[in-house]
Each structure stands twice: as C-alpha cells, then as structure tokens.
Enzyme design. Sequence first.
Site, PDB file in Angstrom:
ATOM      1  N   LYS A  14      52.295 -40.280 -23.770  1.00 27.80           N
ATOM      2  CA  LYS A  14      53.408 -39.480 -23.236  1.00 27.80           C
ATOM      3  C   LYS A  14      54.135 -40.320 -22.200  1.00 27.80           C
ATOM      4  CE  LYS A  14      50.901 -35.136 -23.705  1.00 27.80           C
ATOM      5  NZ  LYS A  14      49.825 -34.501 -22.957  1.00 27.80           N
ATOM      6  N   ASP A 147      43.183 -39.675 -11.449  1.00 25.98           N
ATOM      7  CA  ASP A 147      42.869 -38.234 -11.385  1.00 25.98           C
ATOM      8  C   ASP A 147      41.784 -37.934 -10.354  1.00 25.98           C
ATOM      9  OD1 ASP A 147      44.531 -37.953 -13.587  1.00 25.98           O
ATOM     10  OD2 ASP A 147      43.230 -36.466 -14.532  1.00 25.98           O
ATOM     11  N   ASN A 210      44.198 -26.167 -20.830  1.00 30.39           N
ATOM     12  CA  ASN A 210      43.134 -26.342 -21.814  1.00 30.39           C
ATOM     13  C   ASN A 210      41.892 -26.897 -21.120  1.00 30.39           C
ATOM     14  OD1 ASN A 210      42.236 -25.929 -24.404  1.00 30.39           O
ATOM     15  ND2 ASN A 210      42.675 -28.013 -25.035  1.00 30.39           N
ATOM     16  N   PHE A 283      44.968 -19.124 -25.252  1.00 31.66           N
ATOM     17  CA  PHE A 283      44.928 -17.779 -24.666  1.00 31.66           C
ATOM     18  C   PHE A 283      45.915 -16.801 -25.315  1.00 31.66           C
ATOM     19  CE2 PHE A 283      42.001 -19.520 -21.818  1.00 31.66           C
ATOM     20  CZ  PHE A 283      41.417 -18.485 -21.087  1.00 31.66           C
ATOM     21  N   ASN A 334      51.899 -19.491 -16.844  1.00 31.46           N
ATOM     22  CA  ASN A 334      52.526 -18.657 -17.878  1.00 31.46           C
ATOM     23  C   ASN A 334      51.774 -17.395 -18.270  1.00 31.46           C
ATOM     24  OD1 ASN A 334      54.769 -20.523 -18.380  1.00 31.46           O
ATOM     25  ND2 ASN A 334      53.161 -21.892 -19.112  1.00 31.46           N
TER      26      ASN A 334
END
Length: 399
Positions: A14, A147, A210, A283, A334
């Site tokens: 990405k 991270d 996720n 979900f 969301n």
Amino acid sequence: MKVLVLNSGSSSLKYQFIDTETEVALCKGVVDRIGLPGAFIRHQKNGQEIIKEQEVKDHNVAIKLVLEMLTHPQMGIIKSMDEIDAIGHRVVHGGEYFSDAVIVNEEVKKAIRECIEFAPLHNPANLMGIEACEKEIPGKPNVAVFDTAFHQTMPKYAYMYSLPYEVYEKYKIRKYGFHGTSHKYVAIKAAEYLKRPLKELKLITCHLGNGSSVCAIKYGKSVDTSMGFTPLAGLAMGTRSGTIDPAVILYLMEKENMDVKQMNDLLNKKSGVLGISGVSSDFRDLEKAANEGNERAQLAIDMFCYRVKKYIGEYAAVLGGVDAIIFTAGIGENNPIVREKCVTDLEYMGVLYDKQKNFNAEKGKVFEINKPESKVKVLIVPTNEELMIARETKRLLEK
C-alpha cells in the site's frame, strides 16, 4: 516535504504520496497479489481510479509499478523521482532496538532482520520494501517507523511475563505491543480536539479492526497495551484468539495430535470472532447473522465487546482515572453497536454515553459520543497511520 509512505505486506504494497506541508495525500493506491496469479495495481488521484493488471513477481517490481504511477502522464503527480524527498516505511517489529522512528542504514536493516522471528509475516516484507526503494530510488532517505516503538515506554513490570527471568534474557520474550503508530496518532488528535496538552491527559485508545488492541496512555506515553510478544495476545479479533490459558494449547496439541504449525494456524487464522461464530470475521456479516437469530454470531459480538470493556476498566485502574476513551480503526470508527456495548454501564467511571450521538456520528472527523455532563469524554477519532509515518519521517529528517 513530499514523502512516499509505504506499507509492505507479504503479498501487497500500500502506498500514499503525502505533502507534509498540507498533510494531504496527493495520490494513493495498492499493489495486490504480489508473487501470485492475478496481480494488479489500483491507483487513485483526485477521486479518479486506474486499475492495471500485470505480473508482479516481487516487491522490486511492485515499487517500479508505484513509481510508474507516480510519474504517469495523466494519473501521476510528479515529473521525476527528484520530487520525492523521502520514503517512510511501516515496519511492524522493532524489538527492543527502537523506541523511535529511525533513518535506515545497514545497522538498522540488520536489526529489522533480527526481529524477523518475532514477526515472520510482516518484517521480511517491510525489509523488501526498504531494499526495493534503495534500488529503485537511490540516494533518497528511507525512514523506518515501527509499530512497536511507541510502546517502548512501558514500565518493566508491565512488559515482563512471569516466566523464568532467563527466558527474557535469552530470547527477549516480553510484551512489545503493536498498532503504536495508530495509538500515538489518535492520542495527539484527541488532545488537539480537547484543547489540552497531551502531557496532561490520561487516555484509553481502542484500535478495533481485523486486528485489535487497547492502549493505556499516560501523559503522552504508552504505559500498557493489550497485544503482547506478538499481535496474537489481548482482545478476541477477526481470526485471532486473543489471550487464552496457555495450558489449552498444550492440551489441544496432545488431544488432536497437532504440530506447532497447525496450532499457529488455529490461533491466528481460525479463531477469534470467525471461530466462535462460524460465520465470518467481518462484523457487518456477524450483525446481519445475529439479527437473523444466529446465536453464535451474537455470542462472538458479545465476547469481543466484553473483552474491550474489561480492558477499559483495567486501564482506568492502571492510569488512576481517565480523561477520554477513544475508538478508532475500521470497527471503532464505523460500528455504533460495538461502541455502545463497550461503554454502557460505565457511569461509575464518570462515562455518560449518548446513544443519539453514537448512532448519528459524523464520519471522517473527531466526534464526541458522550453527554455534555460526562466527566470522561468518549471520542471517535479516525486514524491515519500513513500521515503519522509521513510526519515522523519529516521530523527525523529536519532534526
């Protein structure tokens, strides 16, 4: 400064091309199915999209494709490579080597290589991305943003496991934590929104996607987080088990005659809400199934939210109070049902949740879902790891 931000996965790459002055992504995209049949690049600029299918045998070819798109006559954004000031890379595991982002040199690459055994799916790909850039865009600085770095401020009593101390000395087995770039970004955003210095705030950040993790942030520093030695610990996730009694693993391996690889597969790919529901790791699918009366789908949602809520309580105790609880990432931003389940009945902590606001939250901006008189703010903060990587790259190079 114009920074190319890369997030290299094992079979995907990405990218975003970010102008750090305006903090806008001038274009972005993904090269998917690297090394697999049906590989393609999807490139977006100003709402337009171009998809090109071609064989992409490795990350070097993927980087070449990205550079082709950046200089594309219609869809490109630059005339030549000279306009790229730096490349910022997401690197998943920095072990105990890195507590901050770092300009890449041979020593840094060696350390990333040494952390491969801690993140066998991610670190090799992250390293391939770096080496491909060194080859295809020579002479430009590469910056690694880890991270794990943000969590290197955890106190020793928080990151150690109660195994024989020699195990830590020999193998560096301890809690590292992940999603640090996201936790840091949303903490900064929340402080801006609250108009208070980050170094005065006690925050609990919930990165729910996720992969999911919760972080306790005291005065701008991570003091604890739910993921551990690997991203398998903590919350139940899409396909990951989260924390379970380690004896279960030994028991199952014996009963089912499983080897390490099979057990790894079970814990990482077949567990979590997928394993509980038997329906999906998504979900949206779970809620649809639950509404149609699927009890296991409902159980999966309930288990997920119950664990988040437990961490909120745990970290409130660790922090000695909370100024704000923050929801971010795909589910956190969301999914109003999940948010509601995580913050109801927290009045004892000073959390007064507002159902109306939660179910009508505006997307894409910091949004408050608590009642005005709530002592603790409950915020939805959209994460932007790519922008954070671009900022870190700029900060390092301007030092």
